[in-house]
Structures are given as C-alpha cells and as structure tokens.
Design a protein around this motif. Structure first.
Motif, PDB file in Angstrom:
ATOM      1  N   PHE A  85      10.497  -7.892  34.508  1.00  0.00           N
ATOM      2  CA  PHE A  85       9.511  -8.254  33.487  1.00  0.00           C
ATOM      3  C   PHE A  85       8.179  -8.646  34.109  1.00  0.00           C
ATOM      4  O   PHE A  85       7.121  -8.343  33.562  1.00  0.00           O
ATOM      5  CB  PHE A  85      10.045  -9.357  32.569  1.00  0.00           C
ATOM      6  CG  PHE A  85      11.047  -8.840  31.572  1.00  0.00           C
ATOM      7  CD1 PHE A  85      10.660  -7.961  30.574  1.00  0.00           C
ATOM      8  CD2 PHE A  85      12.378  -9.224  31.656  1.00  0.00           C
ATOM      9  CE1 PHE A  85      11.584  -7.472  29.663  1.00  0.00           C
ATOM     10  CE2 PHE A  85      13.307  -8.737  30.747  1.00  0.00           C
ATOM     11  CZ  PHE A  85      12.909  -7.861  29.749  1.00  0.00           C
ATOM     12  N   SER A  86       8.209  -9.275  35.267  1.00  0.00           N
ATOM     13  CA  SER A  86       6.964  -9.610  35.966  1.00  0.00           C
ATOM     14  C   SER A  86       6.197  -8.359  36.352  1.00  0.00           C
ATOM     15  O   SER A  86       4.979  -8.282  36.184  1.00  0.00           O
ATOM     16  CB  SER A  86       7.245 -10.445  37.216  1.00  0.00           C
ATOM     17  OG  SER A  86       7.723 -11.709  36.848  1.00  0.00           O
ATOM     18  N   ARG A  87       6.929  -7.354  36.847  1.00  0.00           N
ATOM     19  CA  ARG A  87       6.286  -6.074  37.198  1.00  0.00           C
ATOM     20  C   ARG A  87       5.726  -5.382  35.975  1.00  0.00           C
ATOM     21  O   ARG A  87       4.642  -4.795  36.011  1.00  0.00           O
ATOM     22  CB  ARG A  87       7.271  -5.165  37.934  1.00  0.00           C
ATOM     23  CG  ARG A  87       7.480  -5.535  39.388  1.00  0.00           C
ATOM     24  CD  ARG A  87       8.233  -4.452  40.130  1.00  0.00           C
ATOM     25  NE  ARG A  87       9.523  -4.178  39.503  1.00  0.00           N
ATOM     26  CZ  ARG A  87      10.698  -4.544  40.004  1.00  0.00           C
ATOM     27  NH1 ARG A  87      10.771  -5.188  41.129  1.00  0.00           N
ATOM     28  NH2 ARG A  87      11.799  -4.258  39.375  1.00  0.00           N
ATOM     29  N   LEU A  88       6.463  -5.442  34.870  1.00  0.00           N
ATOM     30  CA  LEU A  88       5.996  -4.787  33.635  1.00  0.00           C
ATOM     31  C   LEU A  88       4.758  -5.483  33.070  1.00  0.00           C
ATOM     32  O   LEU A  88       3.879  -4.820  32.508  1.00  0.00           O
ATOM     33  CB  LEU A  88       7.109  -4.784  32.582  1.00  0.00           C
ATOM     34  CG  LEU A  88       8.291  -3.871  32.843  1.00  0.00           C
ATOM     35  CD1 LEU A  88       9.397  -4.129  31.835  1.00  0.00           C
ATOM     36  CD2 LEU A  88       7.855  -2.411  32.810  1.00  0.00           C
TER      37      LEU A  88
END
Length: 121
Positions: free
Chosen positions: A116-119
């Motif tokens: 989710f951090s990457r997204l």
C-alpha cells in the motif's frame, strides 16, 4: 479413535485455543485450513466442495497438508488419521510444518503495508 474430538460452532477464541492444543487437525480445504497452517499444526484437509479444489491443490502441491479428495470415504479418513498419528509416521510432519512456515510466517501485515505504501507513493 479414542482421542478424536469433533468440534463445531466454536467462537474464534475457542477455535484458536483448540487448534493450539491439537496434535492433528482435520478440516475442509477452506480458510480454516489456512488458520491451522498459520499456527503450525499437522493437517489433514478434505475437499468437501468444488470451490475448494484450488486450495486443496495448493495445500497438496506445496506439501502443507495431507489432502484427501472430495470422494474420500470415512474409511479413507480413519486410515489417514491412524497413519498420520502412528509413531513411524511422525517424522513425516516436520517437512509439512517447515513448508507451512514458508507461507504463514506472521509477516503479512508488513507485506500489505509495503504494497500500500508503494501504491500511494
């Protein structure tokens, strides 16, 4: 099978307690099988419905559990339980438990946060 206990209708807490104490779990190839694997218990999975075929295949192919087919009889199940609990067969389970730890390592929350951090970046 004198030490066999059939349980149903348990709360989540009761299920966790029973699984932590069991020597061998027998369950359908459903999300309950994931719960058994996540705490590292020997498992006999039974495909009880067509929609469980992929999970049954995964559990079997990755050697996470002994899997009986949908058409298995009660006799087949009793034989597998007796075989799985026999002293000569106990050396068989460490490989399954090791494989379970590869997939159920308790680090899923970290992996989801990273995704989710990457997204969001």
């Amino acid at each position: 099978l004198k030490h066999l206990h059939i349980l149903s209708g348990l709360t989540a807490g009761q299920m966790a307690e029973e699984l932590s104490r069991c020597q061998l779990a027998v369950t359908s190839c459903s999300t309950v099988a994931y719960e058994v694997c996540s705490i590292g218990r020997p498992l006999i999975g039974i495909q009880t419905a067509d929609n469980q075929a992929r999970l049954a295949q995964f559990l079997s192919e990755k050697a996470l559990a002994v899997v009986l087919p949908k058409q298995a009889s009660v006799h087949d199940l009793v034989n597998e339980i007796q075989r799985s609990l026999s002293p000569s067969h106990k050396g068989f389970w460490p490989l399954f438990l090791q494989n379970q730890r590869c997939y159920f390592d308790g680090r899923s929350p970290e992996r989801f946060r990273a995704v989710f951090s990457r997204l969001c970046a």
